[in-house]
Write a protein that holds these residues in place. Structure first.
Motif, PDB file in Angstrom:
ATOM      1  N   GLY A   1       9.693  -0.378  -2.519  1.00 36.75           N
ATOM      2  CA  GLY A   1       9.770   0.391  -1.035  1.00 36.75           C
ATOM      3  C   GLY A   1      11.149   0.839  -0.964  1.00 36.75           C
ATOM      4  O   GLY A   1      11.253   1.842  -0.379  1.00 36.75           O
ATOM      5  N   THR A   2      12.272  -0.135  -1.098  1.00 41.43           N
ATOM      6  CA  THR A   2      13.599   0.086  -0.679  1.00 41.43           C
ATOM      7  C   THR A   2      14.028   1.248  -1.557  1.00 41.43           C
ATOM      8  O   THR A   2      15.105   1.886  -1.282  1.00 41.43           O
ATOM      9  N   GLN A   3      13.545   1.580  -2.792  1.00 37.49           N
ATOM     10  CA  GLN A   3      14.102   2.739  -3.578  1.00 37.49           C
ATOM     11  C   GLN A   3      13.468   3.953  -3.549  1.00 37.49           C
ATOM     12  O   GLN A   3      14.057   5.103  -3.387  1.00 37.49           O
ATOM     13  N   ARG A   4      11.895   4.042  -3.285  1.00 34.65           N
ATOM     14  CA  ARG A   4      11.264   5.203  -3.278  1.00 34.65           C
ATOM     15  C   ARG A   4      11.375   5.880  -1.825  1.00 34.65           C
ATOM     16  O   ARG A   4      11.382   7.015  -1.728  1.00 34.65           O
TER      17      ARG A   4
ATOM     18  N   GLN B   1      18.956   8.026   6.284  1.00 34.26           N
ATOM     19  CA  GLN B   1      18.702   7.645   7.526  1.00 34.26           C
ATOM     20  C   GLN B   1      17.659   7.258   8.059  1.00 34.26           C
ATOM     21  O   GLN B   1      17.130   6.259   8.552  1.00 34.26           O
ATOM     22  N   VAL B   2      16.542   7.929   7.755  1.00 37.69           N
ATOM     23  CA  VAL B   2      15.168   8.056   8.127  1.00 37.69           C
ATOM     24  C   VAL B   2      14.493   6.746   7.325  1.00 37.69           C
ATOM     25  O   VAL B   2      13.962   5.644   7.780  1.00 37.69           O
ATOM     26  N   GLY B   3      15.077   6.447   5.891  1.00 35.16           N
ATOM     27  CA  GLY B   3      14.511   5.370   5.298  1.00 35.16           C
ATOM     28  C   GLY B   3      15.070   4.166   5.913  1.00 35.16           C
ATOM     29  O   GLY B   3      14.241   3.109   6.110  1.00 35.16           O
ATOM     30  N   LEU B   4      16.309   3.937   6.181  1.00 36.53           N
ATOM     31  CA  LEU B   4      16.829   2.777   6.774  1.00 36.53           C
ATOM     32  C   LEU B   4      16.058   2.706   8.140  1.00 36.53           C
ATOM     33  O   LEU B   4      15.849   1.509   8.578  1.00 36.53           O
TER      34      LEU B   4
ATOM     35  N   GLY C   1       0.771  -1.250  -0.105  1.00 38.81           N
ATOM     36  CA  GLY C   1       0.113  -0.094   0.189  1.00 38.81           C
ATOM     37  C   GLY C   1       0.741   1.377  -0.026  1.00 38.81           C
ATOM     38  O   GLY C   1       0.535   2.220  -0.805  1.00 38.81           O
ATOM     39  N   LEU C   2       1.965   1.293   0.829  1.00 37.72           N
ATOM     40  CA  LEU C   2       3.115   2.505   0.916  1.00 37.72           C
ATOM     41  C   LEU C   2       3.710   2.500  -0.127  1.00 37.72           C
ATOM     42  O   LEU C   2       3.851   3.505  -0.925  1.00 37.72           O
ATOM     43  N   GLU C   3       4.099   1.280  -0.978  1.00 35.00           N
ATOM     44  CA  GLU C   3       4.923   1.310  -1.981  1.00 35.00           C
ATOM     45  C   GLU C   3       3.972   1.871  -3.221  1.00 35.00           C
ATOM     46  O   GLU C   3       4.770   2.568  -3.804  1.00 35.00           O
ATOM     47  N   LEU C   4       2.889   1.682  -3.095  1.00 26.63           N
ATOM     48  CA  LEU C   4       1.924   2.094  -4.253  1.00 26.63           C
ATOM     49  C   LEU C   4       1.940   3.644  -4.203  1.00 26.63           C
ATOM     50  O   LEU C   4       2.092   4.340  -5.191  1.00 26.63           O
TER      51      LEU C   4
ATOM     52  N   GLY D   1       3.660   2.305   6.794  1.00 24.35           N
ATOM     53  CA  GLY D   1       4.885   1.921   7.091  1.00 24.35           C
ATOM     54  C   GLY D   1       5.199   0.733   6.054  1.00 24.35           C
ATOM     55  O   GLY D   1       4.352   0.285   5.252  1.00 24.35           O
ATOM     56  N   LEU D   2       6.551   0.180   6.083  1.00 26.48           N
ATOM     57  CA  LEU D   2       6.992  -1.092   5.440  1.00 26.48           C
ATOM     58  C   LEU D   2       7.416  -1.907   6.344  1.00 26.48           C
ATOM     59  O   LEU D   2       8.466  -2.133   6.625  1.00 26.48           O
TER      60      LEU D   2
END
Ligand SMILES: NC(=O)c1ccc[n+]([C@@H]2O[C@H](COP(=O)([O-])OP(=O)(O)OC[C@H]3O[C@@H](n4cnc5c(N)ncnc54)[C@H](O)[C@@H]3O)[C@@H](O)[C@H]2O)c1
Length: 712
Positions: free
Chosen positions: A148-151, A159-162, A113-116, A134-135
Motif C-alpha cells: 500500500g505504501t508503494q502503489r 501529497q494525496v497518498g500521504l 483489500g485496497l492493496e490487492l 482506504g488504508l
C-alpha cells in the motif's frame, strides 16, 4: 462453494469472485491468500484469458482487509516480515498477470483489500454508502504491509497518498474517484453494465493506455526531489502537531514513503515489510488492536440480556431545554431522520438551538458530507414549542434543562402528564441521581439517564444510566436509540458522577491541588498533554466552564466524602464570577484572539489561597502520577463496585468520553502495563506525602496480592 471462484466467458474475460464461505465479510487470511495464489498461478498460464475482473459476491463488502486476529498473533519482527512478504509476493503475481485487470468495488475495500486492487490496472467503484475505500492500518498502530505504501502514492501522487495513508482515511466511491484512487465511480444499480463497458474499452486496441491517459496528472511537486522533500517535511510537521509524536505508525509510513517513493518498487516493498514488522509487535499496536475488538463488540451490544425483546424503533422524539446540549441532541436525532420537537421556556432559546443544529449541518455541507438539500430536509425535522404540544406522539423525551434536582423533578412530572404511558423519559443530567429523579414518577420503569457529552456532534459516548426501577426494555430501547444516533452507548450503574465525571473530575481537582503545592498552570497541563491527554486538566476546566465543573465536584464530594473534596480554590472562583473559563475569557488561562496565557488573576488567587510554605515541590513524575493514578484508582473502584460491566468497556468509555489516549489502550490497560503492584506502591507513597485521596482501592491491593491484571 468456494472462497474464490473463477469463471471464463467466451470473449476471454475471466471473473474472479471472492465469497469467503461461512463469513459475513471477505478478508485476506493466510488461507485465502494461498488460495488466491493458486488461482493466479492457473490464470497466468491460461492463454485463453484476455482480461480479468475482480468482484465480491458479498453485498456491501469487497474485501474488508487482512485478518486482524492474524495480525494480532504476530509477536516478533521475523514473523512480521515473513507475513508481509508472503502477501506482497501474491499481490505482485496478480500485478504481473499478462492481461489487463479491473477491480469492481461495490462495498468496503479496506487495508489489504485496497492493496490487492492497487495491483490491478483499473478500479471501478459504486456510489453505494457501503463502498468505503482506504488504508486504515495506522489506526491499528501499523502501516500497510502488502504494498500500500508503494502503489497508492505512485497512483495518486505523493501529497494525496500521504494524506490518505498517514491519517488512515477512508473514502466513499465519489471521493475515491476525485482523489484518483479509482478510475470511475458509477451508480450501484449499473455497476455490472459499467464494468462490461469498461472491459470493452480495456480490450480495444490501445485501450489500456488510453484509459490510463485519462487519469489526472500528478502534481509538479512529485517530479523533483526538492518538491517531494518539501511535501514530506510539511506532512511530518503536521503529524507531530497532531499526534505529539505518540503514534509511531504514521511517522513510520511517512519515512517509508519518503525513502522509496521515487525508487524501485521491489526495494520499496522490502523497506515497507521491515517497517511493518517493527510496528506490529509493539505495545501500542497491540493496544489499538484490542480497542478495535472492543469497538466491534460494542456494535453488537444491547445493554441487556439476550432474552429481552428487541424494542420497536423510535420514530419521533422530544427534547426539553434548547441550550448547548438540547440543541446538540436535537441535531443528533434529526441527523438520523428522527423528527424532533424541541421545547424550551423561551422562543429565543429555541431559535438558538435550531441555529446551532443548522451550523453543524452546514459545516457538513461545506465538507461535502451531505448535500444542501439533505441538510435542509434534516433540519426541517426539528420543530419548536414552548408547551407540550407534539409530545403525545413522542416515543422518547430527552430532558436537557439546567442541572437542578427540583427543576428537573418538576418537569418530569409534567412530562408524565403530557406523554403516553409508553414514552421513555430520559435525562441528560451530568451527575444527579437517576433513582432520586424518578422517585416521584408514576412510571419510574420508563425513566432513564442518557448522558451525552459536549459537543454532541463530536463526542461518541453516551452513558446510559438505569435507575433502581428502570425496566430492561427501557434500557434496551435507549441503547438502541443511542446507536441509531451514531453514538456508542455503555450502560453505567447509577452513582454520583456516573462513570466519566466520577473518574475525570478528580483529575481536574488534583491539578488544582497541585497548583496549591506550587506547580504552575503550564507545567501541569503540559505534563498531561505529554502523557497523551487531549487537554491538560486546567485547560479542560476552562473549556467546560468552572461553574459547571465545580457543581459536579460538589456532587462528588457529597457522594464520596473526603477523597473527592472539592478544592477550596474552586469556591473562591465561583464567588469571583469573572474567572469561569473560556465563557468569561478568563479562567486558569486568559484567552486572547488566537492564543492563551496563564491568568495572572487566577495565579494571585491561588497564591492567596495556598501560600505554600512547605518544602514539598512536586516533580514531573509526581505531577504525572498524581494526575493519572488518581483516575486509575477511581476507575478500579468503579469496576469493583460494578458501575461498569467490564474493564474493556471502562477503558473504551474513557477514550470516547474524555479522549484518554487510545495508544495507551485505556486507564486500566495502562495500569496493567505499569504493573498493579507498582501502582499500589506508588499510590501508597502519594497517600503518605499528600492525602488519603490516594489510598489504594481495595481491589488494587487484592489484585497486587494475587498478582492479577485487569486484562488476561
Ligand atoms: N454543558 C455540558 O457540557 C453538559 C454536558 C453533559 C450534560 N450536561 C447536562 O445537560 C443539561 C443541560 O445543560 P446545558 O449546558 O445544555 O444547559 P444550558 O443552560 O445551555 O441550557 C438549558 C436550557 O434549558 C432551558 N430551560 C430551563 N428551564 C426549562 C424548563 N422548565 N423547560 C424547558 N426548558 C427549560 C433554558 O432556557 C436553556 O435554554 C444539564 O443537566 C447539564 O448538567 C451538560
Amino acid at each position: 462453494m468456494q472462497d474464490i471462484t473463477v469463471s471464463r466467458a467466451d470473449n476471454g474475460v475471466a471473473t474472479l469472485t471472492f465469497d469467503l464461505q461461512g463469513e459475513k465479510v471477505n478478508k485476506l487470511t493466510g488461507e485465502v491468500l494461498k488460495k488466491l495464489e493458486s488461482v493466479i498461478d492457473q490464470l497466468a498460464v491460461d492463454t485463453r484469458v484476455k482480461a480479468l475482473v475482480l468482484k465480491s459476491a458479498k453485498p456491501g463488502i469487497f474485501i474488508a482487509g487482512a485478518d486482524i486476529s492474524e495480525i494480532d498473533s504476530i509477536t516478533d519482527e521475523k514473523d512480521g516480515v515473513v507475513k508481509a512478504e508472503f502477501g506482497q509476493a501474491i499481490i505482485n503475481k496478480l500485478e504481473r498477470l499478462p492481461f489487463p485487470k479491473l477491480a469492481v468495488i461495490d462495498g468496503a475495500c479496506l487495508g489489504g483489500g485496497l492493496e490487492l486492487v492497487l495491483a490491478c490496472d483499473f478500479r471501478l467503484a459504486s456510489d453505494s454508502k457501503k463502498t468505503l475505500i482506504g488504508l486504515p492500518e495506522v489506526n491499528l498502530g501499523i502501516i500497510p504491509g502488502f504494498g500500500g505504501t508503494q502503489r497508492l502514492p505512485r497512483l495518486v501522487g505523493l501529497q494525496v497518498g500521504l494524506e490518505l495513508i498517514l491519517a488512515g482515511k477512508t473514502l466513499k466511491g465519489a471521493q475515491a474517484h476525485r482523489k484518483g484512487v479509482v478510475d470511475k465511480c458509477v451508480p450501484q444499480a449499473f455497476i455490472n453494465d459499467e464494468a462490461e463497458k469498461f472491459v470493452s474499452a480495456m480490450l480495444s486496441t490501445g485501450g489500456v493506455d488510453a484509459l490510463k491517459r485519462k487519469r489526472k496528472k500528478r502534481g509538479a511537486m512529485d517530479r523533483f526531489w526538492p518538491g517531494t522533500s518539501l511535501v514530506c517535511w510539511v506532512a511530518k510537521k503536521q503529524l507531530i502537531k497532531k499526534t505529539q509524536g505518540h503514534y509511531p505508525a504514521p511517522l513510520a509510513a511517512l519515512k517509508v514513503i519518503r525513502k522509496t517513493y521515487q525508487g524501485n518498487i521491489t526495494k520499496g516493498l522490502k523497506v515497507e515489510a521491515k517497517a511493518f514488522s517493527e510496528l506490529v509487535p509493539t505495545t501500542i499496536s497491540k493496544n489499538l488492536v484490542q480497542l478495535f475488538y472492543t469497538h466491534e463488540s460494542l456494535k453488537k451490544y444491547t445493554g441487556v440480556s439476550s432474552d429481552i425483546a428487541v424494542p420497536s424503533q423510535v420514530r419521533q422524539a422530544s427534547v426539553v431545554g434548547a441550550g448547548l446540549m438540547g440543541g446538540g441532541i436535537a441535531w443528533a436525532l434529526s441527523n438520523k431522520g428522527i423528527a424532533v420537537r424541541l421545547k424550551d421556556i423561551q422562543w429565543g432559546a429555541i431559535a438558538k438551538g435550531l441555529e446551532s443544529a443548522a451550523e453543524v449541518f452546514y459545516k457538513g455541507v461545506k465538507r461535502r458530507k451531505l448535500s444542501r438539500v439533505e441538510a435542509g430536509l434534516k433540519l426541517g425535522l426539528i420543530s419548536g414549542a414552548t408547551d407540550f404540544s407534539g409530545f403525545q406522539s413522542s416515543n422518547i423525551v430527552i430532558e436537557a434543562i439546567p442541572e437542578n434536582m427540583g427543576l428537573k423533578k418538576k418537569i418530569f412530572q409534567e412530562m408524565e402528564s403530557n406523554c403516553p404511558e409508553a414514552t421513555i423519559i430520559a435525562s441528560n443530567t451530568s451527575a444527579l441521581s437517576i433513582s432520586e429523579m424518578a422517585s416521584d414518577l408514576r412510571h419510574p420503569d420508563r425513566f432513564i439517564g442518557m448522558h451525552f457529552f459536549s459537543p454532541v456532534h463530536r463526542m461518541p459516548l453516551v452513558e446510559v444510566i438505569p435507575g433502581e426501577k428502570t425496566s430492561p426494555e427501557t434500557i434496551a430501547a435507549t441503547v438502541q436509540l443511542a446507536k441509531r444516533m451514531g453514538k456508542t452507548p455503555i450502560v453505567i450503574q447509577n452513582c454520583p458522577g456516573f462513570l466519566i465525571n466520577r473518574i475525570l473530575l478528580p483529575y481536574v481537582s488534583e491539578a488544582v491541588y497541585l497548583l496549591g503545592d506550587g506547580a504552575t498552570i503550564q507545567t501541569i497541563d503540559s505534563i498531561a498533554v505529554k502523557f497523551g491527554m487531549p487537554l491538560g486538566p486546567l485547560a479542560l476546566a476552562d473549556e467546560v466552564g468552572l461553574d459547571v465543573g465545580i457543581k459536579v465536584t460538589q456532587i462528588l464530594e457529597q457522594g464520596y466524602g473526603d477523597r473527592m473534596k472539592s478544592p477550596p480554590l474552586f469556591k473562591k472562583v465561583v464567588e469571583d464570577k469573572e474567572l469561569l473559563g473560556k465563557k468569561t475569557n478568563e479562567g486558569f488561562y486568559r484567552y486572547m484572539d488566537k492564543h492563551k496565557v496563564p491568568s495572572e488573576k487566577m495565579m494571585r488567587l491561588i497564591k492567596s489561597e495556598s501560600p505554600n510554605n512547605s518544602s514539598y515541590k512536586p516533580t514531573t513524575d509526581v505531577i504525572r502520577d498524581r494526575l493519572i493514578l488518581i483516575m486509575v484508582n477511581e476507575a478500579a473502584r468503579c469496576l469493583e463496585e460494578g458501575i461498569v460491566e467490564k474493564a474493556e468497556y471502562l477503558d473504551m468509555a474513557m477514550i470516547m468520553g474524555t479522549g484518554f489516549p487510545p495508544f495507551r489502550g485505556g486507564l486500566l490497560r495502562y495500569a496493567d502495563q505499569q504493573g498493579i503492584s507498582g501502582i499500589v506502591e506508588r499510590l501508597q507513597q502519594l497517600a503518605d506525602i499528600t492525602s488519603n485521596r490516594f489510598k489504594p482501592a481495595s481491589i488494587l491491593i487484592e489484585m497486587a496480592r494475587l498478582n492479577q491484571t485487569f486484562y488476561k
